[in-house]
Design an enzyme around this catalytic site. Structure first.
Site, PDB file in Angstrom:
ATOM      1  N   ASP A 101      -7.939   3.302   9.303  1.00  0.00           N
ATOM      2  CA  ASP A 101      -7.910   1.924   9.772  1.00  0.00           C
ATOM      3  C   ASP A 101      -6.521   1.635  10.324  1.00  0.00           C
ATOM      4  O   ASP A 101      -5.730   2.557  10.561  1.00  0.00           O
ATOM      5  CB  ASP A 101      -8.337   0.937   8.682  1.00  0.00           C
ATOM      6  CG  ASP A 101      -7.339   0.835   7.520  1.00  0.00           C
ATOM      7  OD1 ASP A 101      -6.231   1.413   7.614  1.00  0.00           O
ATOM      8  OD2 ASP A 101      -7.663   0.161   6.528  1.00  0.00           O
ATOM      9  N   ARG A 158     -12.748  -9.711   3.039  1.00  0.00           N
ATOM     10  CA  ARG A 158     -11.305  -9.746   3.313  1.00  0.00           C
ATOM     11  C   ARG A 158     -11.055 -10.420   4.654  1.00  0.00           C
ATOM     12  O   ARG A 158     -11.377  -9.871   5.705  1.00  0.00           O
ATOM     13  CB  ARG A 158     -10.714  -8.333   3.310  1.00  0.00           C
ATOM     14  CG  ARG A 158      -9.209  -8.332   3.611  1.00  0.00           C
ATOM     15  CD  ARG A 158      -8.532  -7.015   3.284  1.00  0.00           C
ATOM     16  NE  ARG A 158      -8.926  -5.922   4.160  1.00  0.00           N
ATOM     17  CZ  ARG A 158      -8.347  -4.721   4.160  1.00  0.00           C
ATOM     18  NH1 ARG A 158      -7.342  -4.474   3.315  1.00  0.00           N
ATOM     19  NH2 ARG A 158      -8.767  -3.772   4.969  1.00  0.00           N
TER      20      ARG A 158
END
EC number: 2.3.3.9
Length: 559
Positions: free
Chosen positions: A459, A173
């Site tokens: 996150d 990603r």
């Protein structure tokens, strides 16, 4: 003649200036040809990226003026048309459980590939603090992982980590379109972060992808934070240019798009259509989706969120989003991936650990029954439980793409996707937002983007939800429950809560760690963000300059 004492530097092509610290290992990634490839991507697509970012801002101005997100009448034919995406690559037909984590540290990459998951999504985005060291070490790690040579020696423990014979398939990603890479300048401008991430990874590894991903396929990517199909169109152009430059078959690159912004949920068919040659489906990026809901409706006092702990998949707007994503993906012949399970094992409390695992099982059973083809986990300890749920339901099938699963999404309407969530707003919720937001930001500033907090692996999405919710409550003077007493969310209340929660954090982590960490700095930034007159788009964008470290000696050699 005296020996030259000039500092070593990167061999960069014309117009490219590398300002990050020089390292011989990094120089193997930042080769002249690799940098030239990245610069070519930026020069071709930067105009389109600028336009897309301005269109994001224009859309937000309309939402602030009272407009609501909706399906675009101009693309009705795309939504109603009978078309499908390219067939699923056989090597990744089974994506029942995917583990996610940053591309650095190296040991974590090895453990994720060995975890028993079907896929490892190596992250340069929300799970990574984009320091120069992290980004470059991440590229080195992934190069070695693709080659099958990655290893790590833990000298204090006398242990060596290496890859198993069977490993997870590797997805990567890159960052979102909005994030710069300030350590690399191209024609005097910061590089576009995602083009650095993708470009370097693709350039160094495209020749080896077939061995690990299946003949004719690779790389495999996850694409974050998109808001409109025009942004998917740019990615499709990037992929086409990369495939042509490498001389590989068109459609080799495949990408799963994270539907993690409210505007994107109205563009899912259009996004898949733009990427139909390169699509690997869509993913419910549910935590960032909640963040985006608040940001999109920041000027709408009738759409205040309850405590974020109450904004789960049982809320109507979240359930509708999941059902529509599944229906859309299966109609177009691609994977519909479920959301993140962020729980981490609780080693010192067996009962609490089992309770956490039971929550994961229930969440994943809901997903697979709804029609999801796979899901995400943040920790290897969750994988056996998740695999048991998905594999037990699928009965040997790799996915549900050809099934009728997901038909509920056919009836989802615009109003279902924006229905205000229900639940209480409390001072305890405000406190939790501060406590978690500050601790995450302190870790991010110190170089860690994947942070264990209160038995969850957090996150950047968590910090973003915490920040924008506090901002929204303060902006509209939300009524908060303080143990049966109603109080208004005000800057004065937030200041008191921040002071008290900072003291609590110091007590939890210890005075020495608190003093040496970046907690005080994080507290100031978080407070400023929550009380700002205008809501910043991204906390990480505001804080990014604090982790940029330019090293003039690393600039390209001038002969």
């Amino acid at each position: 003649m005296a020996a030259s004492t000039a500092a070593p530097c990167y061999d960069a092509p014309e117009g490219v200036d590398v300002r990050g610290r020089y390292d011989r290992e990094f120089a193997g990634i930042l080769t002249r040809d690799a940098l030239d490839f990245v610069a070519g991507l930026q020069r071709e697509f930067r105009g389109a990226v600028r336009y897309a970012m301005e269109q994001r801002r224009e859309a937000q101005r309309r939402y602030d003026a009272g407009e609501l997100p909706r399906f675009d009448p101009a693309t009705t034919l795309v939504r109603e048309g009978d078309w499908t995406c390219a067939s699923v690559p056989p090597a990744v037909a089974d994506r029942t459980v995917e583990i996610t984590g940053p591309a650095e540290p190296r040991k974590m990459v090895i453990n994720a590939l060995n975890s028993g998951a079907k896929v490892f999504m190596a992250d340069f985005e929300d799970a990574m603090s984009p320091t120069w060291e992290n980004l470059m070490h991440g590229q080195v790690n992934l190069r070695d992982a693709v080659a099958g040579t990655i290893s790590f020696r833990d000298a204090p423990r006398g242990r060596t980590y290496e890859l198993n014979d069977r490993t997870a398939k590797l997805f990567v990603r890159p960052r979102g379109w909005h994030l710069p890479e300030a350590h690399i300048l191209i024609d005097g401008e910061p590089a576009i972060g995602c083009l650095v991430d993708f470009g370097l990874y693709f350039f160094h590894n495209h020749a080896a992808f077939g061995a690990g991903q299946g003949a004719g396929f690779g790389p495999l990517c996850d694409l974050p934070k998109m808001e409109h199909s025009r942004e998917a169109r740019i990615w499709n152009g990037v992929f086409q240019r990369a495939e042509k430059a490498a001389g590989i078959e068109p459609g080799s690159i495949r990408a799963t798009v994270l539907v993690e912004t409210l505007p994107a949920v109205f563009q899912m068919n259009e996004i898949l259509h733009e990427l139909r040659e390169h699509s690997a489906g869509l993913n419910c990026g549910r935590w960032d989706y909640i963040f985006s809901y608040v940001k999109t409706f920041r000027a709408h006092p009738d759409r205040l969120l309850p405590d974020r702990a109450l904004v789960g998949m049982a809320q109507h707007f979240m359930r509708s989003y999941s059902h529509l994503l599944i229906h859309t993906c299966h109609r177009r012949g691609v994977h519909a991936m479920g959301g993140m399970a962020a729980q981490i094992p609780i080693k010192d409390d067996a009962a609490a650990n089992e309770a956490a695992l039971e929550l994961v099982r229930k969440d994943k059973l809901r997903e697979v029954r709804a029609g999801h083809d796979g899901t995400w986990a943040a920790h290897p300890g969750l994988i056996p439980a998740i695999r048991e749920v998905f594999e037990g339901h699928l009965g040997g099938r790799p996915n549900q793409i050809g099934d009728a699963a997901g038909h509920e999404g056919a009836s989802v309407k615009e109003e279902d996707l924006i229905q205000p969530p229900r639940g209480a707003r409390t001072v305890d919720g405000l406190r939790l937002n501060v406590r978690v937001g500050v601790q995450y930001l302190a870790a991010w500033l110190a170089g860690s983007g994947s942070v264990p907090l209160y038995n969850l692996m957090e996150d950047a999405a968590t910090a973003e939800i915490s920040r924008v919710q506090n901002w929204q409550w303060l902006r509209h003077g939300a009524a908060l429950d303080a143990g049966g007493v109603e109080v208004r969310a005000t800057p004065e209340l937030l200041a008191r809560v921040v002071e008290e929660e900072m003291a609590r954090v110091e007590a939890e982590v210890g005075p020495d760690r608190f003093r040496k960490g970046r907690y005080a700095e994080a507290g100031r930034i978080f407070s400023r963000q929550c009380t700002a007159p205008e809501l910043d788009d991204f906390l990480t964008l505001d804080a990014y300059n604090l982790i940029v470290a330019h090293h003039p000696g690393a600039s390209p050699c001038k002969l």
